[in-house]
Design an enzyme around this catalytic site. Structure first.
Site, PDB file in Angstrom:
ATOM      1  N   ARG A  77      77.591  37.493  56.201  1.00  0.00           N
ATOM      2  CA  ARG A  77      78.360  36.279  56.420  1.00  0.00           C
ATOM      3  C   ARG A  77      79.702  36.621  57.080  1.00  0.00           C
ATOM      4  NH1 ARG A  77      80.286  34.692  52.311  1.00  0.00           N
ATOM      5  NH2 ARG A  77      79.459  36.173  50.808  1.00  0.00           N
ATOM      6  N   TYR A 221      71.989  35.576  61.050  1.00  0.00           N
ATOM      7  CA  TYR A 221      71.950  36.124  59.688  1.00  0.00           C
ATOM      8  C   TYR A 221      71.866  35.010  58.629  1.00  0.00           C
ATOM      9  CZ  TYR A 221      73.387  37.830  55.217  1.00  0.00           C
ATOM     10  OH  TYR A 221      73.412  38.057  53.867  1.00  0.00           O
ATOM     11  N   LYS A 230      74.078  28.494  51.531  1.00  0.00           N
ATOM     12  CA  LYS A 230      75.497  28.464  51.191  1.00  0.00           C
ATOM     13  C   LYS A 230      76.202  27.259  51.837  1.00  0.00           C
ATOM     14  CE  LYS A 230      75.802  32.195  48.668  1.00  0.00           C
ATOM     15  NZ  LYS A 230      74.772  32.997  48.168  1.00  0.00           N
ATOM     16  N   HIS A 250      77.878  28.674  42.263  1.00  0.00           N
ATOM     17  CA  HIS A 250      77.232  29.909  42.744  1.00  0.00           C
ATOM     18  C   HIS A 250      76.705  30.672  41.524  1.00  0.00           C
ATOM     19  CE1 HIS A 250      77.835  33.796  45.371  1.00  0.00           C
ATOM     20  NE2 HIS A 250      76.621  33.321  45.485  1.00  0.00           N
ATOM     21  N   SER A 272      79.048  37.470  45.634  1.00  0.00           N
ATOM     22  CA  SER A 272      77.932  38.003  46.414  1.00  0.00           C
ATOM     23  C   SER A 272      77.783  39.505  46.179  1.00  0.00           C
ATOM     24  CB  SER A 272      78.173  37.743  47.895  1.00  0.00           C
ATOM     25  OG  SER A 272      78.257  36.350  48.115  1.00  0.00           O
ATOM     26  N   CYS A 274      76.959  41.042  43.451  1.00  0.00           N
ATOM     27  CA  CYS A 274      77.504  41.503  42.173  1.00  0.00           C
ATOM     28  C   CYS A 274      76.543  41.272  41.016  1.00  0.00           C
ATOM     29  CB  CYS A 274      78.840  40.834  41.890  1.00  0.00           C
ATOM     30  SG  CYS A 274      80.130  41.372  43.024  1.00  0.00           S
ATOM     31  N   GLY A 275      75.273  41.023  41.301  1.00  0.00           N
ATOM     32  CA  GLY A 275      74.294  41.097  40.225  1.00  0.00           C
ATOM     33  C   GLY A 275      73.602  39.826  39.775  1.00  0.00           C
ATOM     34  N   ASP A 297      70.736  32.133  42.452  1.00  0.00           N
ATOM     35  CA  ASP A 297      71.921  32.094  43.322  1.00  0.00           C
ATOM     36  C   ASP A 297      72.740  30.807  43.193  1.00  0.00           C
ATOM     37  OD1 ASP A 297      73.401  33.587  45.359  1.00  0.00           O
ATOM     38  OD2 ASP A 297      72.805  32.017  46.753  1.00  0.00           O
ATOM     39  N   ARG A 390      68.117  42.559  53.187  1.00  0.00           N
ATOM     40  CA  ARG A 390      67.649  41.514  52.269  1.00  0.00           C
ATOM     41  C   ARG A 390      66.139  41.347  52.279  1.00  0.00           C
ATOM     42  NH1 ARG A 390      71.781  38.409  49.303  1.00  0.00           N
ATOM     43  NH2 ARG A 390      73.673  39.373  50.050  1.00  0.00           N
ATOM     44  N   PHE A 516      71.732  46.464  34.292  1.00  0.00           N
ATOM     45  CA  PHE A 516      70.348  46.019  34.508  1.00  0.00           C
ATOM     46  C   PHE A 516      69.714  45.554  33.179  1.00  0.00           C
ATOM     47  CE2 PHE A 516      71.440  48.944  37.969  1.00  0.00           C
ATOM     48  CZ  PHE A 516      71.284  48.081  39.035  1.00  0.00           C
ATOM     49  N   GLU A 518      69.595  46.697  30.333  1.00  0.00           N
ATOM     50  CA  GLU A 518      70.443  46.886  29.140  1.00  0.00           C
ATOM     51  C   GLU A 518      71.460  45.753  28.988  1.00  0.00           C
ATOM     52  OE1 GLU A 518      69.304  48.892  27.238  1.00  0.00           O
ATOM     53  OE2 GLU A 518      68.772  50.833  28.127  1.00  0.00           O
TER      54      GLU A 518
HETATM   55  N1  LIG Z   1      75.595  49.243  38.134  1.00  0.00           N
HETATM   56  C1  LIG Z   1      74.994  48.070  38.191  1.00  0.00           C
HETATM   57  N2  LIG Z   1      74.603  47.592  39.386  1.00  0.00           N
HETATM   58  C2  LIG Z   1      73.990  46.394  39.428  1.00  0.00           C
HETATM   59  C3  LIG Z   1      73.733  45.631  38.246  1.00  0.00           C
HETATM   60  N3  LIG Z   1      73.111  44.492  38.593  1.00  0.00           N
HETATM   61  C4  LIG Z   1      72.996  44.532  39.950  1.00  0.00           C
HETATM   62  N4  LIG Z   1      73.499  45.676  40.459  1.00  0.00           N
HETATM   63  C5  LIG Z   1      73.499  46.093  41.885  1.00  0.00           C
HETATM   64  O1  LIG Z   1      74.352  45.216  42.608  1.00  0.00           O
HETATM   65  C6  LIG Z   1      73.812  44.914  43.891  1.00  0.00           C
HETATM   66  C7  LIG Z   1      73.732  43.430  44.084  1.00  0.00           C
HETATM   67  O2  LIG Z   1      72.958  42.853  43.071  1.00  0.00           O
HETATM   68  P1  LIG Z   1      72.280  41.428  43.246  1.00  0.00           P
HETATM   69  O3  LIG Z   1      71.636  41.078  41.936  1.00  0.00           O
HETATM   70  O4  LIG Z   1      71.427  41.413  44.424  1.00  0.00           O
HETATM   71  O5  LIG Z   1      73.584  40.540  43.527  1.00  0.00           O
HETATM   72  P2  LIG Z   1      73.702  38.970  43.848  1.00  0.00           P
HETATM   73  O6  LIG Z   1      74.862  38.478  43.049  1.00  0.00           O
HETATM   74  O7  LIG Z   1      72.405  38.308  43.660  1.00  0.00           O
HETATM   75  O8  LIG Z   1      74.116  38.995  45.386  1.00  0.00           O
HETATM   76  P3  LIG Z   1      73.989  37.809  46.508  1.00  0.00           P
HETATM   77  O9  LIG Z   1      72.546  37.561  46.694  1.00  0.00           O
HETATM   78  O10 LIG Z   1      74.670  38.407  47.669  1.00  0.00           O
HETATM   79  O11 LIG Z   1      74.734  36.607  46.032  1.00  0.00           O
HETATM   80  C8  LIG Z   1      72.451  45.588  43.960  1.00  0.00           C
HETATM   81  O12 LIG Z   1      72.572  46.769  44.696  1.00  0.00           O
HETATM   82  C9  LIG Z   1      72.123  45.889  42.523  1.00  0.00           C
HETATM   83  O13 LIG Z   1      71.300  47.013  42.394  1.00  0.00           O
HETATM   84  C10 LIG Z   1      74.152  46.183  36.974  1.00  0.00           C
HETATM   85  O14 LIG Z   1      73.974  45.607  35.909  1.00  0.00           O
HETATM   86  N5  LIG Z   1      74.777  47.393  37.009  1.00  0.00           N
HETATM   87  O1  LIG Z   2      74.445  33.941  51.863  1.00  0.00           O
HETATM   88  C1  LIG Z   2      74.057  35.072  52.125  1.00  0.00           C
HETATM   89  O2  LIG Z   2      74.033  35.574  53.232  1.00  0.00           O
HETATM   90  C2  LIG Z   2      73.555  35.934  51.049  1.00  0.00           C
HETATM   91  C3  LIG Z   2      74.125  35.585  49.800  1.00  0.00           C
HETATM   92  O3  LIG Z   2      73.423  35.140  48.912  1.00  0.00           O
HETATM   93  C4  LIG Z   2      75.573  35.759  49.649  1.00  0.00           C
HETATM   94  O4  LIG Z   2      76.221  36.332  50.513  1.00  0.00           O
HETATM   95  O5  LIG Z   2      76.067  35.339  48.606  1.00  0.00           O
HETATM   96 MN   LIG Z   3      71.225  37.335  45.107  1.00  0.00          MN
END
Ligand SMILES: Nc1nc2c(ncn2[C@@H]2O[C@H](COP(=O)(O)OP(=O)(O)OP(=O)(O)O)[C@@H](O)[C@H]2O)c(=O)[nH]1
Ligand SMILES: O=C([O-])CC(=O)C(=O)O
Ligand SMILES: [Mn+2]
Length: 612
Positions: A77, A221, A230, A250, A272, A274-275, A297, A390, A516, A518
């Site tokens: 983005r 993208y 979004k 979000h 984004s 962050c998990g 999301d 992605r 994860f 845990e």
């Molecule tokens: N260390 C750690 N890394 C994590 C954890 N959960 C997710 N990650 C890592 O963080 C990254 C992003 O995780 P996603 O779950 O895809 O994040 P998201 O918030 O869905 O991201 P967007 O789709 O961009 O909004 C990945 O590389 C994961 O492997 C966790 O509990 N601990």
């Molecule tokens: O919108 C996108 O490109 C992917 C996404 O989920 C984010 O960045 O939060």
């Molecule tokens: Mn995501």
């Protein structure tokens, strides 16, 4: 004027007029209305293979799936180029880029002129949320990208059925106009050769909230081009939500069932990358707990007849970060993509027609084609996959999707989590004292930046409600809306709100908490709090768990690390105060007084704590 060859059409007069007006301006070779059928999808996928955008993956590895490599400059983005063009600058607020709507149009409309020459203009009718919702939220995306068509089909409910309903009800809808900005005819009239990933150096992602319109130019993208996600479901929808008394957030939505059979739906806002997707697909490591996915999301929440907040996932697919997704971290995601019907963008390809990325397996494959299309071996000093690569996958393939996903009324939320990436300061889990305190925590949420947006990675910034790049209006008004939601509700029926941080580090830079699966141990504590089974201890930043109440049975992490992950450090928080103060200063007199009060309370309690 010559009629442009058109396949499909509509009896929705206003929509028909808009599509014709756009077509006359962007001048495509033909116009195709997307019906959402399987035959059409096959045709689009084949076109993308012919154009070199897609490489078909091996049927025995990932059936009906495709691999795409973007232009190396079009991978995330573009927040710098994202605008909220409300009539009044004040309505965009200090956190958004703003330009006068007429001025913006005067700038962009000429860019769209002839921008689809030599290409097909697709018209995608879609609905965010359920078609059976009380007030279905329709949209139409015009695009010259077949990749966008193939992706929108996965991410949203699209096609003829949606259009028919729009026609029957003469529906209001969000107008999304998207062009990659790469016409196939040059200014001198010469033909231009197409490339696998057309885009333009000039990019604009522009929202006109008062007109329910989105103009997106120059990027293919996901977050810039799949306008239902979004742009609509957060930026435009947050404005609708403000006006109509609901919330567009979000947030992931997770269904948790305890060994006792108690069911709780938990929402979670993390910036984004962050998990969210990972937590939404969690496989709990503690015995007897079951997790099912509702959303990964976006969450649209409104009060139900019983006074509780109900959440709906308006999306139809997952657009997940690939790197870090592996059988040991997120087995559910791996099982989901193994069923195929997916698009993988900017990951590496294996010689036998499969995909790979960092973190998928411990062992690296001997040879790959990397995301630049070059040969790659484990000796390479480059990543095989872009950090923001992605997977795009239908949500109904998730093996543990909750049946409630299909319910247009949504699910009643028991708890909301806010989280971000913080190496220091923020403990593993903190509970807010009440809704006002929760709003304060959310409004001051912070995280280190990630590869999901262009720009520097790893810089701490405030990301209120994990919505900084997605608020469609003034953040002060957004905070006020949150406070108002709290006032409107019966406090006992509001979700409990928690702040979490899976990303705290030790002195050597390693994660203190394994994360994860845990993370289920933290979820269990939240449920124990909701059910009133355990007490918590007061602290200046909120309620903290009693150490013995976090279930560490079978956890392969030292007690010392767990203690450090959970720790509240008054000195670290005192260092945080000026950052929060700076952040609030941005809003001046517009900042709701209640948040100012919360900051004063925090300052005072921290001072007392340090003196004590
Ligand atoms: N260390 C750690 N890394 C994590 C954890 N959960 C997710 N990650 C890592 O963080 C990254 C992003 O995780 P996603 O779950 O895809 O994040 P998201 O918030 O869905 O991201 P967007 O789709 O961009 O909004 C990945 O590389 C994961 O492997 C966790 O509990 N601990
Ligand atoms: O919108 C996108 O490109 C992917 C996404 O989920 C984010 O960045 O939060
Ligand atoms: Mn995501």
């Amino acid at each position: 004027m010559q009629e442009i060859k058109t396949t499909g059409g509509t009896t929705h007069k206003e929509l028909d007029a808009w599509v014709k007006e756009v077509a006359a301006h962007v001048r495509p070779d033909e116009v195709v209305w997307i019906d959402g059928s399987d035959e059409e999808n096959e045709r689009i996928n084949n076109l993308l293979v012919e154009a070199g955008t897609f490489t078909k993956l091996a049927e025995d590895k990932k059936p009906n799936s495709y691999h795409a490599l973007s232009d190396p400059q079009d991978v995330a983005r573009v927040e710098d180029q994202t605008y909220i063009c409300s009539t009044e600058e004040k309505d965009a607020g200090p956190t958004n880029n703003w330009m006068d709507p007429e001025q913006m149009k005067a700038k962009l409309w000429p860019l769209f002129e002839g921008s689809m020459q030599g290409r097909t203009m697709y018209v995608i009718p879609f609905v965010m949320g359920h078609l059976e919702a009380e007030d279905p939220k329709f949209g139409v995306e015009i695009t010259d990208s077949a990749y966008v068509v193939a992706s929108m089909r996965i991410m949203a409910r699209i096609g003829r059925k949606i259009l028919s309903r729009m026609e029957e009800t003469d529906a209001v809808y969000v107008k999304g106009l998207h062009s990659v900005g790469a016409p196939l005819v040059a200014e001198d009239g010469q033909d231009v050769r197409d490339v696998p990933w057309p885009c333009n150096e000039t990019k604009y992602i522009v929202h006109f909230p008062e007109e329910l319109a989105i103009w997106s130019y120059g990027s293919g993208y996901g977050g810039n081009a799949l306008l239902g996600k979004k742009c609509y479901a957060l930026r435009i929808a947050s404005v609708m939500a403000r006006d109509e008394g609901w919330m567009a957030e979000h947030m992931l939505i997770l269904k948790l069932t305890s060994p006792e059979g108690e069911v709780h739906y938990i929402a979670g806002a993390f910036p984004s990358a962050c998990g969210k997707t990972n937590l939404a697909m969690i496989e709990p490591t503690i015995p007897g707990w079951k997790a099912e996915l509702v959303g990964d999301d976006i969450s649209w929440m409104r009060f139900g007849p019983d006074g509780r907040l109900y959440a709906v996932n308006p999306e139809f697919g997952l657009f997940g970060v690939a790197p870090g997704t592996g059988r040991d971290t997120n087995p559910v995601a791996i099982e989901t993509i193994e069923q195929g019907n997916s698009i993988f963008t900017n990951v590496a390809r294996t010689p036998d027609g499969d995909v790979w990325w960092e973190g998928m397996t411990q062992e690296k494959p001997a040879e790959l084609i990397d995301w630049h299309g070059q040969k790659w071996t484990p000796d390479s000093d480059q990543l095989s996959s872009h950090p923001n690569s992605r997977f795009c996958t239908p949500i109904n393939q998730v093996p543990n999707i909750a049946a409630e996903y299909e319910d247009p009324r949504g699910v009643p939320i028991s708890a909301i989590m806010f989280g971000g990436r913080r190496k220091t300061t923020v403990p593993l889990v903190t509970e807010s004292r009440d809704w006002q305190h929760a709003t304060f925590i959310a409004s001051t949420l912070s995280s280190e930046t990630t590869a999901a947006a262009t720009g520097a990675v790893g810089v701490v910034r405030r990301d209120p409600m994990a919505m900084l790049p997605f608020m469609g209006y003034n953040a002060s008004d957004y905070f006020a809306h949150w406070l108002q939601i709290g006032k409107q509700a019966d406090a006992a029926k509001l979700p409990k709100v928690f702040l979490v941080n899976w990303f705290r580090r030790d002195e050597d830079g390693g994660f203190l908490w394994p994360g994860f699966g845990e993370n289920s141990r933290v979820l269990k504590w939240m449920v124990d709090r909701i059910e009133g089974r355990v007490d918590a201890q007061e602290s200046p930043i909120g309620l903290l768990p009693m150490p013995q109440d976090i279930d560490t049975d079978g956890l392969d992490t030292s007690t010392e690390d767990v203690t450090k992950a959970l720790a509240f450090d008054p000195e670290e928080w005192r260092a945080e105060l000026p950052l929060i103060r700076d952040w609030f200063d941005k809003f001046g007199a517009d900042l709701p007084g209640a948040l100012e009060d919360e900051l004063a309370t925090l300052e005072q309690r921290l001072t007392e704590e340090v003196q004590a």
